[in-house]
Scaffold this active site. Structure first.
Site, mmCIF file in Angstrom:
data_model
loop_
_atom_site.group_PDB
_atom_site.id
_atom_site.type_symbol
_atom_site.label_atom_id
_atom_site.label_comp_id
_atom_site.label_asym_id
_atom_site.label_seq_id
_atom_site.Cartn_x
_atom_site.Cartn_y
_atom_site.Cartn_z
ATOM 1 N N ARG A 20 -2.688 -8.236 -3.590
ATOM 2 C CA ARG A 20 -1.918 -9.429 -3.964
ATOM 3 C C ARG A 20 -0.433 -9.245 -3.670
ATOM 4 N NH1 ARG A 20 -2.941 -10.308 -9.899
ATOM 5 N NH2 ARG A 20 -2.977 -8.054 -9.783
ATOM 6 N N ASN A 38 -6.502 -12.488 -8.627
ATOM 7 C CA ASN A 38 -7.799 -11.828 -8.694
ATOM 8 C C ASN A 38 -8.823 -12.766 -9.312
ATOM 9 O OD1 ASN A 38 -6.915 -9.398 -7.622
ATOM 10 N ND2 ASN A 38 -6.534 -8.460 -9.608
#
Length: 90
Positions: A20, A38
């Site tokens: 990320r 996520n």
């Protein structure tokens, strides 16, 4: 200037490896806005909005991901644009 928004779902070894963070950095580098988060099943959902050519470049990057990750599958779909500020990590 046309703006396009796409939703990507990235599968593989993409959680716990900085995916990320690197995705956000790459998005900002390409002047895109959106987020990376996520999912409970181990995938990462990415929303990216910006110039269509930049979205394509970003999609190519997502197919590989950072060196710390292993991308097995990338799903994408065009979505309705919303206003995002920056490229967030959720």
């Amino acid at each position: 200037m046309a703006i396009r928004c796409e939703k990507f779902v990235v599968s593989g070894i993409v959680q716990g490896v900085g995916f990320r963070y690197h995705t956000s950095h790459q998005g900002l580098k390409l002047n895109l806005v959106g987020y990376a988060k996520n999912l409970y099943n181990g995938d990462v959902e990415v929303i990216a909005c910006g110039e269509p050519l930049k979205i394509e470049e970003f999609a190519k990057w997502l197919e590989q991901g950072p060196k710390t990750a292993r991308v097995d599958e990338l799903k994408r779909e065009e979505i309705t644009c919303r206003e995002y500020q920056g490229f967030e990590i959720l």
